[in-house]
Design an enzyme around this catalytic site. Structure first.
Site, PDB file in Angstrom:
ATOM      1  N   GLU A 197      76.098  15.205  93.202  1.00 40.04           N
ATOM      2  CA  GLU A 197      75.692  13.874  92.712  1.00 40.04           C
ATOM      3  C   GLU A 197      74.249  13.528  93.060  1.00 40.04           C
ATOM      4  O   GLU A 197      73.562  12.837  92.319  1.00 40.04           O
ATOM      5  CB  GLU A 197      76.623  12.786  93.286  1.00 40.04           C
ATOM      6  CG  GLU A 197      78.050  12.814  92.749  1.00 40.04           C
ATOM      7  CD  GLU A 197      78.993  13.698  93.552  1.00 40.04           C
ATOM      8  OE1 GLU A 197      78.507  14.583  94.303  1.00 40.04           O
ATOM      9  OE2 GLU A 197      80.212  13.517  93.432  1.00 40.04           O
ATOM     10  N   ALA A 244      82.664  13.889  87.381  1.00 34.44           N
ATOM     11  CA  ALA A 244      82.807  12.749  86.474  1.00 34.44           C
ATOM     12  C   ALA A 244      82.080  13.080  85.181  1.00 34.44           C
ATOM     13  O   ALA A 244      81.182  13.921  85.166  1.00 34.44           O
ATOM     14  CB  ALA A 244      82.196  11.514  87.115  1.00 34.44           C
ATOM     15  N   GLU A 254      86.232  16.263  94.664  1.00 34.06           N
ATOM     16  CA  GLU A 254      86.966  15.114  95.229  1.00 34.06           C
ATOM     17  C   GLU A 254      88.430  15.145  94.806  1.00 34.06           C
ATOM     18  O   GLU A 254      89.324  14.792  95.579  1.00 34.06           O
ATOM     19  CB  GLU A 254      86.289  13.802  94.789  1.00 34.06           C
ATOM     20  CG  GLU A 254      84.932  13.630  95.471  1.00 34.06           C
ATOM     21  CD  GLU A 254      84.072  12.528  94.863  1.00 34.06           C
ATOM     22  OE1 GLU A 254      83.990  12.443  93.624  1.00 34.06           O
ATOM     23  OE2 GLU A 254      83.483  11.744  95.634  1.00 34.06           O
ATOM     24  N   GLY A 308      83.302  14.862  91.255  1.00 35.58           N
ATOM     25  CA  GLY A 308      84.678  14.365  91.165  1.00 35.58           C
ATOM     26  C   GLY A 308      85.704  15.495  91.159  1.00 35.58           C
ATOM     27  O   GLY A 308      86.852  15.300  91.566  1.00 35.58           O
TER      28      GLY A 308
HETATM   29  N1  DAK Z   1      80.063  15.648  82.467  1.00 33.22           N
HETATM   30  C1  DAK Z   1      79.977  15.797  81.127  1.00 33.22           C
HETATM   31  N2  DAK Z   1      79.784  16.980  80.522  1.00 33.22           N
HETATM   32  C2  DAK Z   1      79.673  18.074  81.307  1.00 33.22           C
HETATM   33  C3  DAK Z   1      79.748  17.993  82.720  1.00 33.22           C
HETATM   34  C4  DAK Z   1      79.969  16.706  83.299  1.00 33.22           C
HETATM   35  N3  DAK Z   1      80.099  16.533  84.626  1.00 33.22           N
HETATM   36  N4  DAK Z   1      79.598  19.235  83.230  1.00 33.22           N
HETATM   37  C5  DAK Z   1      79.432  20.056  82.155  1.00 33.22           C
HETATM   38  N5  DAK Z   1      79.468  19.359  81.011  1.00 33.22           N
HETATM   39  C6  DAK Z   1      79.330  19.856  79.637  1.00 33.22           C
HETATM   40  C7  DAK Z   1      77.894  20.249  79.345  1.00 33.22           C
HETATM   41  O1  DAK Z   1      77.159  19.116  78.959  1.00 33.22           O
HETATM   42  C8  DAK Z   1      78.097  21.227  78.212  1.00 33.22           C
HETATM   43  O2  DAK Z   1      78.353  20.508  77.011  1.00 33.22           O
HETATM   44  P1  DAK Z   1      77.616  20.916  75.619  1.00 33.22           P
HETATM   45  O3  DAK Z   1      76.165  20.855  75.923  1.00 33.22           O
HETATM   46  O4  DAK Z   1      78.112  22.322  75.363  1.00 33.22           O
HETATM   47  O5  DAK Z   1      78.122  19.918  74.645  1.00 33.22           O
HETATM   48  C9  DAK Z   1      79.380  21.948  78.589  1.00 33.22           C
HETATM   49  O6  DAK Z   1      80.060  21.078  79.507  1.00 33.22           O
HETATM   50  C10 DAK Z   1      79.152  23.262  79.298  1.00 33.22           C
HETATM   51  O7  DAK Z   1      78.264  23.023  80.382  1.00 33.22           O
HETATM   52  P2  DAK Z   1      76.939  23.876  80.624  1.00 33.22           P
HETATM   53  O8  DAK Z   1      76.360  24.368  79.348  1.00 33.22           O
HETATM   54  O9  DAK Z   1      76.064  23.069  81.515  1.00 33.22           O
HETATM   55  O10 DAK Z   1      77.546  25.132  81.412  1.00 33.22           O
HETATM   56  P3  DAK Z   1      76.815  26.060  82.450  1.00 33.22           P
HETATM   57  O11 DAK Z   1      77.747  27.203  82.703  1.00 33.22           O
HETATM   58  O12 DAK Z   1      75.425  26.377  82.020  1.00 33.22           O
HETATM   59  O13 DAK Z   1      76.679  25.198  83.783  1.00 33.22           O
HETATM   60  C11 DAK Z   1      77.474  23.694  85.493  1.00 33.22           C
HETATM   61  C12 DAK Z   1      77.835  24.793  84.472  1.00 33.22           C
HETATM   62  C13 DAK Z   1      78.807  23.199  86.104  1.00 33.22           C
HETATM   63  C14 DAK Z   1      76.584  24.256  86.596  1.00 33.22           C
HETATM   64  C15 DAK Z   1      76.738  22.530  84.774  1.00 33.22           C
HETATM   65  O14 DAK Z   1      77.491  22.179  83.601  1.00 33.22           O
HETATM   66  C16 DAK Z   1      76.578  21.316  85.606  1.00 33.22           C
HETATM   67  O15 DAK Z   1      75.706  21.257  86.477  1.00 33.22           O
HETATM   68  N6  DAK Z   1      77.399  20.273  85.318  1.00 33.22           N
HETATM   69  C17 DAK Z   1      77.267  18.974  86.000  1.00 33.22           C
HETATM   70  C18 DAK Z   1      77.882  19.025  87.374  1.00 33.22           C
HETATM   71  C19 DAK Z   1      77.704  17.692  88.106  1.00 33.22           C
HETATM   72  O16 DAK Z   1      76.564  17.228  88.305  1.00 33.22           O
HETATM   73  N7  DAK Z   1      78.823  17.099  88.504  1.00 33.22           N
HETATM   74  C20 DAK Z   1      78.784  15.808  89.227  1.00 33.22           C
HETATM   75  C21 DAK Z   1      78.930  14.662  88.257  1.00 33.22           C
HETATM   76  S1  DAK Z   1      78.823  13.090  89.073  1.00 33.22           S
HETATM   77  C22 DAK Z   1      83.431   7.300  91.099  1.00 33.22           C
HETATM   78  C23 DAK Z   1      84.293   8.363  91.065  1.00 33.22           C
HETATM   79  C24 DAK Z   1      83.783   9.662  90.922  1.00 33.22           C
HETATM   80  C25 DAK Z   1      82.431   9.864  90.781  1.00 33.22           C
HETATM   81  C26 DAK Z   1      81.566   8.779  90.822  1.00 33.22           C
HETATM   82  C27 DAK Z   1      82.070   7.499  90.985  1.00 33.22           C
HETATM   83  N8  DAK Z   1      83.961   5.935  91.240  1.00 33.22           N
HETATM   84  C28 DAK Z   1      85.400   5.735  91.197  1.00 33.22           C
HETATM   85  C29 DAK Z   1      83.084   4.858  91.410  1.00 33.22           C
HETATM   86  C30 DAK Z   1      81.957  11.202  90.561  1.00 33.22           C
HETATM   87  C31 DAK Z   1      80.707  11.504  90.149  1.00 33.22           C
HETATM   88  C32 DAK Z   1      80.402  12.858  89.699  1.00 33.22           C
HETATM   89  O17 DAK Z   1      81.206  13.753  89.703  1.00 33.22           O
END
Ligand code: DAK
Length: 257
Positions: A131, A65, A111, A108
């Site tokens: 998450e 997400a 998912e 997501g």
């Molecule tokens: N959201 C927004 N931006 C993201 C992102 C994300 N999930 N993942 C990466 N980015 C952005 C980074 O902020 C960065 O942007 P800038 O700083 O360049 O502007 C760019 O993408 C490149 O990312 P990184 O610089 O971090 O790249 P790396 O290679 O160093 O690292 C990484 C890659 C995938 C390990 C890292 O980006 C990371 O940890 N990303 C977050 C992964 C994460 O935590 N995903 C889970 C999110 S929570 C629901 C439905 C669904 C959900 C919830 C509720 N309902 C219907 C109620 C789902 C929730 C989730 O998925």
């Protein structure tokens, strides 16, 4: 025109949808999810589309997400979250959905891959539910579908530690059906889609529905559904054609009726 998707016209019955938000690793913002749900509804209503392949890019299928967007929502915002309805429409797609996953499939993104019926992964793909690192938990099937796919111990480990698993581990655990070289994942998924597209569409649709029932109902109800679906197909011209083609030693020409 969608802003965050690239959509190709059906090739031998298979429509390819590519998530396109590379600057954010295909993070699933609300607008992207809405576009995807709309595109799948349109594919569902298009008789030329018999299967859909969904993919991302080499670095990310989808990194979850959109965290920036999530940060703006308080409890009431999450309660009224429009994304839930988009997720429901994505999961309700009635034709075969094949995910070709390269790079990160996190949160997501994982998912979304689990909403697909078949998952082909490039060998550098990573699947995870991180998450918990954000102080939240999966919200689009990441506890329910993951546990059904890989079983309790691995689902618990992935969700509670937030640690991702490799494509090979995902294959061994039953989360993906095949692992390919990264550059071959989309083509292999298209091949699988084209194979499905040669089959009788009504049989494919009912078989998909019956298989999904196995994951969310008891055995007796599932067997009853299978029996009814099997019986329904006896009324189709495609069943007659399939059997006749076998007896005449020629390929069947299915028409979807
Ligand atoms: N959201 C927004 N931006 C993201 C992102 C994300 N999930 N993942 C990466 N980015 C952005 C980074 O902020 C960065 O942007 P800038 O700083 O360049 O502007 C760019 O993408 C490149 O990312 P990184 O610089 O971090 O790249 P790396 O290679 O160093 O690292 C990484 C890659 C995938 C390990 C890292 O980006 C990371 O940890 N990303 C977050 C992964 C994460 O935590 N995903 C889970 C999110 S929570 C629901 C439905 C669904 C959900 C919830 C509720 N309902 C219907 C109620 C789902 C929730 C989730 O998925």
């Amino acid at each position: 025109m969608p802003r965050f998707l690239e959509v190709q016209a059906p090739d031998h019955g298979v429509r390819l949808i590519t998530l396109y938000r590379p600057e954010a690793l295909n993070a699933l913002c609300t607008e992207l999810l809405a576009e995807l749900a709309n595109e799948l509804s349109s594919a569902d209503n298009d008789p030329q589309t018999l299967a859909v392949v969904i993919t991302g890019n080499r670095k990310a299928f989808a990194a979850g997400a959109d965290i920036a967007e999530m940060a703006e929502r308080d409890l009431v915002g999450i309660f009224n979250d429009p994304r839930a309805a988009h997720w429901q429409r994505i999961a309700a797609f009635s034709k075969p959905l094949i995910a070709a996953v390269n790079g990160y499939a996190l949160g997501g993104g994982c998912e979304l891959a689990m909403c697909a019926d078949i998952v082909i992964a490039g060998e550098e793909a990573r699947f995870g539910q991180p998450e918990i690192n954000l102080g939240i938990m999966p919200g689009a099937g990441g506890t329910q579908r993951l546990l059904r796919a890989v079983g309790k111990p691995l689902a618990m480990q992935m969700v509670l530690t937030g640690e991702a698993i490799t494509a090979r581990h995902a294959l061994q655990a039953g989360l993906v059906s095949e692992v390919t070289q990264p550059e071959l994942a989309v083509e292999r998924a298209m091949q699988v889609g084209r194979s499905i597209a040669t089959k009788a569409p009504l049989a494919v649709r009912l078989a998909k529905e019956a298989l999904l029932k196995a994951g969310d109902t008891d055995l007796a109800s599932g067997l009853r559904f299978e029996r009814h679906a099997f019986t329904l197909l006896a009324g189709t011209a495609d069943r007659e054609e399939g059997i006749r083609a076998f007896q005449e030693k020629r390929p069947a020409q299915f028409k979807g009726c």
